[in-house]
Design a protein around this motif. Structure first.
Motif, PDB file in Angstrom:
ATOM      1  N   VAL A 274      48.676  70.677   1.512  1.00 57.45           N
ATOM      2  CA  VAL A 274      47.537  71.058   2.346  1.00 57.45           C
ATOM      3  C   VAL A 274      46.496  71.815   1.524  1.00 57.45           C
ATOM      4  CG1 VAL A 274      46.811  72.517   4.287  1.00 57.45           C
ATOM      5  CG2 VAL A 274      48.831  71.062   4.510  1.00 57.45           C
TER       6      VAL A 274
ATOM      7  N   ARG B 112      49.475  64.838  11.159  1.00 60.12           N
ATOM      8  CA  ARG B 112      49.736  65.635  12.356  1.00 60.12           C
ATOM      9  C   ARG B 112      50.225  64.718  13.468  1.00 60.12           C
ATOM     10  NH1 ARG B 112      44.651  67.828  10.511  1.00 60.12           N
ATOM     11  NH2 ARG B 112      44.729  70.099  10.168  1.00 60.12           N
TER      12      ARG B 112
ATOM     13  N   ARG C 263      54.751  71.085   1.802  1.00 60.07           N
ATOM     14  CA  ARG C 263      53.654  70.968   2.767  1.00 60.07           C
ATOM     15  C   ARG C 263      52.497  71.886   2.402  1.00 60.07           C
ATOM     16  NH1 ARG C 263      54.768  74.080   8.000  1.00 60.07           N
ATOM     17  NH2 ARG C 263      54.546  75.676   6.385  1.00 60.07           N
ATOM     18  N   ASP C 264      52.782  73.149   2.097  1.00 55.79           N
ATOM     19  CA  ASP C 264      51.719  74.117   1.845  1.00 55.79           C
ATOM     20  C   ASP C 264      50.934  73.766   0.588  1.00 55.79           C
ATOM     21  OD1 ASP C 264      52.594  75.397   4.100  1.00 55.79           O
ATOM     22  OD2 ASP C 264      53.589  77.046   3.058  1.00 55.79           O
TER      23      ASP C 264
ATOM     24  N   GLN D 252      54.344  69.594   9.605  1.00 58.10           N
ATOM     25  CA  GLN D 252      52.919  69.308   9.462  1.00 58.10           C
ATOM     26  C   GLN D 252      52.166  70.611   9.272  1.00 58.10           C
ATOM     27  OE1 GLN D 252      51.515  67.972  13.690  1.00 58.10           O
ATOM     28  NE2 GLN D 252      53.679  67.401  13.501  1.00 58.10           N
ATOM     29  N   PRO D 253      50.853  70.561   9.078  1.00 53.42           N
ATOM     30  CA  PRO D 253      50.116  71.793   8.824  1.00 53.42           C
ATOM     31  C   PRO D 253      50.448  72.879   9.825  1.00 53.42           C
ATOM     32  CG  PRO D 253      48.677  69.937   8.469  1.00 53.42           C
ATOM     33  CD  PRO D 253      49.981  69.375   8.986  1.00 53.42           C
TER      34      PRO D 253
END
Length: 541
Positions: A287, A132, A283-284, A91-92
């Protein structure tokens, strides 16, 4: 429409699952042991309950399994130690423990494993905006609830973000034919796992109560009407649900395809090869993409969060267009949901409005996330409606307070009360409405979104929670009353507590229980005029 060749959770186990740590280590005489799908597991005693942490309920969703339906666990030979939580799903960035993909694990707390009298089962779905969260967080420790409720308590992790709630036809699963909403599929697989294994923990597979908060509250609602999971459930508790709809809280199917196309281009691979890209790169990119101003994003939907995508099998319609649950339900919202998003340590901090001009801009920003078009007159009317409502009720009219109210109404309260009105008219099953009104401590303010969990689980005094929630007599009484309500409900009785007045299902007058300071009152929902703003912009329609 894609033909679904195999139902979720019935695919054969694949070879080559990850090696399970802890197999075969020495047992202590007091360590509880049971056998579940996959093999024998060993937990530990924790006070008056037995706890099993990090039980695999599906194969790791890595490599070929990354964008596939969850596969049943491959059997293990030796007894598996389950005394440590599994990893949080990736997650972030920020915080510990290290987050990774191999995270499809369940946690169980049970007062008894002898099976002499099967106990109710409570399954909890964590929230976190579909991006999250984890069942292993201290706030969700199930020991106190399991003991007080006399129930088996289960929580778990599921896939999040781009790995859990998007989709693309090129990612069609060869066994199930599904290509979307892998996180929702994980939740379905977990409920099947609980049904199959409840007896091992002393639980009754025919008496499962599903509870969730925020994104988990929305999932709870969706799973209660899903044909694959509805037969597994006896009742639900939906807490502060963020009911999904597009463009506000969900990508359209076309946008889901487009954003995965853009993701693949950015990684220099075809979509089908995204399974080979390092997870942190996916993920990056995800986001960063949705951190852009809306006008600069690849897609126009998913404006606030990215929840489940419409799919003919998994989510054939948004909640507002689906039938109401036909099983007993408790629906809960907090008095000021929005102070979670506008107060200290907000998940996505934004500049606070300080004057009339910035308040108008903040109102416009929220309303534009769901409205197809928005005029200056509509924004002016919205600010006036919230200001006048606050004045009439003797509440604060400062910009932060008004912005906070709009935040909470847009995300949670408007839909909760809309569904409650439907329940009162359709009367498919009893629905109990509760306003959770126990305030937090300064510098936090109001009764924020997610302030319910520490009191449902009795973890308000944990070191990570106590500064915000306190640990005094009122907190203890509030938690006890909340757990009593859920315990009675899980045991098949009307929700109630010796500390609280009689609480009946909603009728035409929308009577609700207000819980604060360990005491309760029966009232009707307030601040009704505020919600007219959302009718005016056809919010969620």
């Amino acid at each position: 429409m894609i033909t679904r060749r195999v139902l979720l959770g019935t695919t054969v186990a694949l070879a080559g699952s990850a090696v399970l740590a802890g197999c075969g280590s020495p047992a202590r005489a007091a360590d509880p042991q049971v056998t579940v799908t996959g093999g024998a597991i060993r937990g530990e005693a924790a006070g008056k309950v037995h706890v099993f942490r990090g039980i695999p309920y599906a194969q790791p969703p890595t490599g070929e399994n990354r964008f596939r339906s969850p596969r049943p666990v491959a059997p293990w030979r030796d007894t598996l130690n389950t005394n440590k939580f599994g990893s949080e799903f990736i997650q972030p960035a920020g915080g510990d423990p290290v987050r990774q993909e191999d995270a499809l694990y369940a946690n169980v707390w049970t007062p008894s494993i002898d099976g002499a009298a099967l106990l109710p089962v409570i399954v909890y779905i964590h929230g976190g905006g579909w991006a999250r969260g984890a069942g292993s967080l201290p706030v969700y420790d199930g020991a106190a609830l399991a003991e007080r409720a006399g129930a088996v308590v289960v929580n778990f992790n599921y896939r999040l973000g781009a790995f859990g709630f998007c989709g693309h036809p090129a990612l069609e699963d060869p066994d199930t034919g599904l290509h979307t909403n892998w996180g929702l599929q994980d939740q379905i697989a977990l409920l099947r796992w609980v049904s199959d294994n409840a007896k091992a923990f002393g639980g009754d597979p025919g008496n499962i109560t599903l509870i969730g908060t925020s994104a988990g509250g929305a999932s709870t609602w969706q799973l209660s009407v899903h044909p694959q999971t509805r037969p597994l459930l006896r009742r639900i508790v939906s807490i502060s649900p963020a009911h999904v709809w597009s463009p506000y809280l969900s990508l359209t199917p076309d946008d889901a395809t487009d954003v995965f196309d853009a993701l693949a281009v950015a990684q220099g691979v075809p979509v089908k090869n995204l399974k080979d890209v390092p997870a942190d790169r996916i993920r990056d990119w995800w986001v960063a993409q949705f951190a852009l101003p809306r006008s600069q994003r690849v897609v126009k939907s998913g404006r606030q969060y990215r929840g489940p995508v419409l799919d003919p099998v998994l989510l054939p319609a948004f909640d507002v267009n689906q039938p109401m649950p036909d099983i007993p339900a408790i629906s809960i919202y907090t008095s000021t949901e929005g102070s979670f998003f506008t107060g200290p340590k907000a998940p996505d901090p934004q500049p606070q409005p300080t004057d009339a001009a910035s308040l108008r801009a903040s109102f416009r920003d929220i309303l534009e996330q769901g409205a197809s078009s928005l005029s200056e007159v509509t924004v002016t009317d919205a600010v006036a409606a919230y200001t006048d409502s606050a004045k009439q009720d003797g509440r604060s009219t400062d910009p932060l307070s008004l912005w906070t109210e709009l935040w909470g109404d847009a995300l949670i309260r408007y839909d909760v009360l809309a569904f409650t009105r439907r329940a009162a008219v359709e009367r498919r099953a009893p629905l109990y409405l509760m306003e959770y009104a126990h305030p937090v401590r300064p510098p936090y303010f109001g009764v924020p979104h997610e302030s319910t969990s520490p009191f449902l689980f009795g973890t308000y005094a944990h070191p990570t929670n106590v500064a915000k929630f306190g640990d005094g007599p009122k907190e203890r009484e509030t938690s006890a009353a909340f757990m009593d309500l859920v315990a009675e409900f899980a045991h098949g009785r009307a929700p109630g507590s010796p500390r609280l007045p009689r609480w009946d299902p909603v009728g035409p007058d929308l009577r609700q229980l207000v819980l604060r300071d360990g005491a309760g009152t029966i009232t009707t929902p307030t601040k009704a005029r505020q919600l007219d703003v959302f009718d005016a912009v056809q919010w969620g329609k």
